[in-house]
Design a protein around this motif. Structure first.
Motif, PDB file in Angstrom:
ATOM      1  N   MET A   1       0.833  -1.186   0.000  1.00  0.00           N
ATOM      2  CA  MET A   1       0.000   0.000   0.000  1.00  0.00           C
ATOM      3  C   MET A   1       0.873   1.243   0.000  1.00  0.00           C
ATOM      4  SD  MET A   1      -3.368  -0.459   2.157  1.00  0.00           S
ATOM      5  CE  MET A   1      -4.244  -1.986   2.154  1.00  0.00           C
ATOM      6  N   ARG A   2       0.303   2.302  -0.414  1.00  0.00           N
ATOM      7  CA  ARG A   2       1.054   3.554  -0.537  1.00  0.00           C
ATOM      8  C   ARG A   2       1.062   4.293   0.794  1.00  0.00           C
ATOM      9  NH1 ARG A   2      -1.078   6.504  -5.716  1.00  0.00           N
ATOM     10  NH2 ARG A   2      -0.120   8.105  -4.481  1.00  0.00           N
ATOM     11  N   GLU A   3       2.257   4.417   1.351  1.00  0.00           N
ATOM     12  CA  GLU A   3       2.414   5.104   2.637  1.00  0.00           C
ATOM     13  C   GLU A   3       2.060   6.580   2.540  1.00  0.00           C
ATOM     14  OE1 GLU A   3       3.027   3.589   5.559  1.00  0.00           O
ATOM     15  OE2 GLU A   3       2.947   1.725   4.418  1.00  0.00           O
ATOM     16  N   ASP A   4       2.411   7.217   1.394  1.00  0.00           N
ATOM     17  CA  ASP A   4       2.128   8.641   1.251  1.00  0.00           C
ATOM     18  C   ASP A   4       0.629   8.924   1.285  1.00  0.00           C
ATOM     19  OD1 ASP A   4       1.753   7.433  -1.256  1.00  0.00           O
ATOM     20  OD2 ASP A   4       2.530   9.136  -2.365  1.00  0.00           O
ATOM     21  N   PHE A   5      -0.168   7.977   0.838  1.00  0.00           N
ATOM     22  CA  PHE A   5      -1.621   8.124   0.878  1.00  0.00           C
ATOM     23  C   PHE A   5      -2.093   8.251   2.322  1.00  0.00           C
ATOM     24  CE2 PHE A   5      -5.902   6.411   1.178  1.00  0.00           C
ATOM     25  CZ  PHE A   5      -6.562   7.068   0.160  1.00  0.00           C
ATOM     26  N   PHE A   6      -1.639   7.346   3.175  1.00  0.00           N
ATOM     27  CA  PHE A   6      -2.084   7.355   4.567  1.00  0.00           C
ATOM     28  C   PHE A   6      -1.490   8.525   5.342  1.00  0.00           C
ATOM     29  CE2 PHE A   6      -2.709   2.969   3.231  1.00  0.00           C
ATOM     30  CZ  PHE A   6      -4.063   2.853   3.498  1.00  0.00           C
ATOM     31  N   GLN A   7      -0.273   8.906   5.027  1.00  0.00           N
ATOM     32  CA  GLN A   7       0.314  10.077   5.671  1.00  0.00           C
ATOM     33  C   GLN A   7      -0.467  11.339   5.304  1.00  0.00           C
ATOM     34  OE1 GLN A   7       4.401   9.883   4.472  1.00  0.00           O
ATOM     35  NE2 GLN A   7       4.938   8.401   6.056  1.00  0.00           N
ATOM     36  N   ALA A   8      -0.911  11.409   4.063  1.00  0.00           N
ATOM     37  CA  ALA A   8      -1.692  12.572   3.625  1.00  0.00           C
ATOM     38  C   ALA A   8      -3.031  12.636   4.355  1.00  0.00           C
ATOM     39  CB  ALA A   8      -1.907  12.530   2.116  1.00  0.00           C
ATOM     40  N   LEU A   9      -3.600  11.491   4.667  1.00  0.00           N
ATOM     41  CA  LEU A   9      -4.884  11.447   5.365  1.00  0.00           C
ATOM     42  C   LEU A   9      -4.756  11.684   6.862  1.00  0.00           C
ATOM     43  CD1 LEU A   9      -6.672   8.420   3.676  1.00  0.00           C
ATOM     44  CD2 LEU A   9      -6.940  10.846   3.175  1.00  0.00           C
ATOM     45  N   ALA A  10      -3.544  11.731   7.366  1.00  0.00           N
ATOM     46  CA  ALA A  10      -3.333  11.838   8.812  1.00  0.00           C
ATOM     47  C   ALA A  10      -3.790  13.174   9.394  1.00  0.00           C
ATOM     48  CB  ALA A  10      -1.857  11.609   9.140  1.00  0.00           C
ATOM     49  N   HIS A  11      -3.800  14.218   8.592  1.00  0.00           N
ATOM     50  CA  HIS A  11      -4.149  15.543   9.118  1.00  0.00           C
ATOM     51  C   HIS A  11      -5.635  15.841   8.881  1.00  0.00           C
ATOM     52  CE1 HIS A  11      -4.041  19.804   9.946  1.00  0.00           C
ATOM     53  NE2 HIS A  11      -2.833  19.622  10.466  1.00  0.00           N
ATOM     54  N   PRO A  12      -6.351  16.317   9.909  1.00  0.00           N
ATOM     55  CA  PRO A  12      -7.786  16.575   9.743  1.00  0.00           C
ATOM     56  C   PRO A  12      -8.117  17.628   8.686  1.00  0.00           C
ATOM     57  CG  PRO A  12      -7.019  17.310  11.915  1.00  0.00           C
ATOM     58  CD  PRO A  12      -5.888  16.581  11.269  1.00  0.00           C
ATOM     59  N   CYS A  13      -7.273  18.622   8.494  1.00  0.00           N
ATOM     60  CA  CYS A  13      -7.538  19.626   7.448  1.00  0.00           C
ATOM     61  C   CYS A  13      -7.519  18.986   6.071  1.00  0.00           C
ATOM     62  CB  CYS A  13      -6.514  20.760   7.503  1.00  0.00           C
ATOM     63  SG  CYS A  13      -6.780  21.890   8.876  1.00  0.00           S
ATOM     64  N   ARG A  14      -6.611  18.062   5.858  1.00  0.00           N
ATOM     65  CA  ARG A  14      -6.543  17.402   4.546  1.00  0.00           C
ATOM     66  C   ARG A  14      -7.766  16.519   4.321  1.00  0.00           C
ATOM     67  NH1 ARG A  14      -0.757  17.694   5.732  1.00  0.00           N
ATOM     68  NH2 ARG A  14      -0.682  15.600   6.604  1.00  0.00           N
ATOM     69  N   ARG A  15      -8.248  15.884   5.377  1.00  0.00           N
ATOM     70  CA  ARG A  15      -9.475  15.091   5.236  1.00  0.00           C
ATOM     71  C   ARG A  15     -10.661  15.997   4.918  1.00  0.00           C
ATOM     72  NH1 ARG A  15      -7.098  12.476   9.816  1.00  0.00           N
ATOM     73  NH2 ARG A  15      -8.623  13.434  11.204  1.00  0.00           N
ATOM     74  N   GLU A  16     -10.690  17.187   5.505  1.00  0.00           N
ATOM     75  CA  GLU A  16     -11.766  18.143   5.204  1.00  0.00           C
ATOM     76  C   GLU A  16     -11.675  18.643   3.763  1.00  0.00           C
ATOM     77  OE1 GLU A  16     -14.451  19.064   6.953  1.00  0.00           O
ATOM     78  OE2 GLU A  16     -13.857  17.595   8.451  1.00  0.00           O
ATOM     79  N   ILE A  17     -10.467  18.844   3.277  1.00  0.00           N
ATOM     80  CA  ILE A  17     -10.294  19.259   1.876  1.00  0.00           C
ATOM     81  C   ILE A  17     -10.836  18.176   0.950  1.00  0.00           C
ATOM     82  CG2 ILE A  17      -8.583  19.697   0.059  1.00  0.00           C
ATOM     83  CD1 ILE A  17      -6.893  21.130   2.257  1.00  0.00           C
ATOM     84  N   ILE A  18     -10.562  16.921   1.267  1.00  0.00           N
ATOM     85  CA  ILE A  18     -11.089  15.814   0.465  1.00  0.00           C
ATOM     86  C   ILE A  18     -12.612  15.840   0.469  1.00  0.00           C
ATOM     87  CG2 ILE A  18     -11.307  13.289   0.352  1.00  0.00           C
ATOM     88  CD1 ILE A  18      -8.350  13.217   1.364  1.00  0.00           C
ATOM     89  N   GLN A  19     -13.198  16.098   1.641  1.00  0.00           N
ATOM     90  CA  GLN A  19     -14.659  16.193   1.727  1.00  0.00           C
ATOM     91  C   GLN A  19     -15.191  17.308   0.816  1.00  0.00           C
ATOM     92  OE1 GLN A  19     -17.159  14.527   3.311  1.00  0.00           O
ATOM     93  NE2 GLN A  19     -15.699  12.969   3.933  1.00  0.00           N
TER      94      GLN A  19
END
Length: 95
Positions: A1-19
């Motif tokens: 699996m891609r580690e950079d994917f999960f690291q990118a999801l680690a921050h709540p602001c980035r998850r909100e941007i995805i939303q």
């Protein structure tokens, strides 16, 4: 699996941007308007998401329009589903 994917999801602001990008493509300025952090901070979060290939960026005139990279999201969904439904017959390997 891609580690950079999960690291990118680690921050709540980035998850909100995805939303935000789930239903519409937005410019960096439009995204920044939704947050109480500075525009440079939002840009840094967008760069992390871009590096992980979660979002794509397209220049339109003087703006950069961001959109969700659905193919990467689908790929990771499939990998996570496989991980969670994998049988016990496989030997575990860790690097």
């Amino acid at each position: 699996m891609r580690e950079d994917f999960f690291q990118a999801l680690a921050h709540p602001c980035r998850r909100e941007i995805i939303q935000l990008l789930k239903w519409q493509n937005l410019s960096a300025g439009e995204i920044a308007e939704k947050f109480s952090i500075s525009q440079p901070s939002v840009s840094r979060h967008l760069d992390v998401l871009k590096q992980a290939e979660i979002v794509t960026a397209e220049r339109r005139g003087n703006q950069i329009i961001y959109s969700l990279n659905l193919s990467v999201m689908q790929e990771m969904y499939i990998q996570l589903t496989d991980l969670l439904t994998r049988g016990e017959e496989k030997a575990y390997e860790c690097p």
